[in-house]
Write an enzyme that holds these catalytic residues in place. Structure first.
Site, mmCIF file in Angstrom:
data_model
loop_
_atom_site.group_PDB
_atom_site.id
_atom_site.type_symbol
_atom_site.label_atom_id
_atom_site.label_comp_id
_atom_site.label_asym_id
_atom_site.label_seq_id
_atom_site.Cartn_x
_atom_site.Cartn_y
_atom_site.Cartn_z
ATOM 1 N N ARG A 53 -4.217 14.390 -2.176
ATOM 2 C CA ARG A 53 -4.090 13.435 -3.429
ATOM 3 C C ARG A 53 -2.595 13.177 -3.796
ATOM 4 N NH1 ARG A 53 -9.412 15.826 -6.864
ATOM 5 N NH2 ARG A 53 -10.599 15.923 -5.061
ATOM 6 N N ASP A 55 -1.263 11.673 -7.640
ATOM 7 C CA ASP A 55 -1.727 11.559 -8.988
ATOM 8 C C ASP A 55 -1.338 10.012 -9.401
ATOM 9 O OD1 ASP A 55 -2.746 14.039 -8.985
ATOM 10 O OD2 ASP A 55 -0.939 14.797 -9.697
ATOM 11 N N TYR A 113 8.192 16.687 -0.930
ATOM 12 C CA TYR A 113 8.280 16.053 -1.938
ATOM 13 C C TYR A 113 9.663 15.737 -2.397
ATOM 14 C CZ TYR A 113 3.064 16.115 -2.723
ATOM 15 O OH TYR A 113 1.770 15.962 -2.485
ATOM 16 N N ARG A 202 5.887 19.078 -9.956
ATOM 17 C CA ARG A 202 6.304 18.383 -11.479
ATOM 18 C C ARG A 202 6.827 19.404 -12.565
ATOM 19 N NH1 ARG A 202 1.747 14.048 -12.944
ATOM 20 N NH2 ARG A 202 3.043 14.058 -14.925
#
Length: 249
Positions: A53, A55, A113, A202
């Site tokens: 997933r 967000d 990422y 994050r």
């Protein structure tokens, strides 16, 4: 039915994340509508399974998904057909036929990422959907010294947002890099690992920014691994700066 692997790029700004949700616009939902339309509305709804997933507001340069299609069709034709029918903010960049045991999520070995942070004094109207923003003064040397502490196998419970559903919070980060781009007034972070928890990247970025701002000591990452307390990590960087860069198999 033949199984296909798709490489997908999307701007997450107007999506409520990847996963299908009732009455909400999602990347998975848009892909499934197109795949099922191209399959001529089969009796059984075709699911498009992603590598994981993302967000609300998070982007992808190379999300990976697979689906079983009722027709054996040329991969390039399938790619063009999907991209032509998808909305402007999502496109399929590659399609290949794979074996029946390939799984976009469970066959993945690692993910990378990328996070873009703007250090401009004020938000740029042409960047605010695609970068985080931090106008406070940052000590880049402190951040560079600290970021290496993320590398290795750790219990990341202090870096997991509430509501995560993983069976274990242990993950391995293979590399953690930071680069400064003064011409664009940006700082970039890149993390590769076996997998990441909900909001983990994050939160990792948020901790580094607080180290750079002097709110935390340079060695505070090691303390966060030890205390195992999400409240100690505090700041979560905005979703707008996060990109799923690649998934390796």
């Amino acid at each position: 039915m033949p199984r296909y692997k798709a490489l997908i790029k999307y701007d997450g700004s107007e999506f409520f994340g990847w996963q299908v949700q009732p009455e909400k616009r999602t990347v998975q939902g848009e892909l499934e509508k197109v795949v099922n339309m191209m399959a001529r509305n089969p009796d059984q709804w075709i699911r498009v399974q992603g590598s994981g997933r993302t967000d609300t507001g998070v982007h992808a340069l190379a999300q990976v998904a697979h689906f079983d299609f009722p027709f054996d069709v040329p991969t390039e034709g399938l790619r063009k057909g999907m991209s032509s029918k998808l909305p402007f903010d999502v496109t399929v960049t590659a399609v290949e036929k794979v074996s029946d045991d390939f799984h976009a999520q469970y066959s993945a070995h690692d993910k990378t990422y990328w996070y873009r942070f703007s250090t401009a004094e004020f938000k740029d109207p042409f960047k605010h959907k695609y970068t985080g923003h931090w106008h406070r003064k940052l000590d880049v040397d402190k951040m560079t010294a600290a970021i290496g502490d993320y590398v290795g196998e750790h219990d990341w419970v202090s870096f997991a947002a509430s509501g995560f559903q993983a069976k274990t919070t242990v993950r391995t980060v293979y590399s953690a890099k930071m680069s400064v781009h003064p011409e664009d007034e940006e700082i970039w972070f890149e993390f590769s690992g076996s997998g990441f928890l909900y909001n983990q990247v994050r939160i990792m970025v948020g901790v580094l920014l607080e180290i750079g701002n002097g709110v935390r000591p340079v060695d505070d990452i090691q303390r966060l691994f030890t205390v195992k307390d999400r409240q100690e990590a505090r700041f979560t960087a905005p979703a707008s700066g996060l990109y799923l860069k690649s998934v390796d198999y």
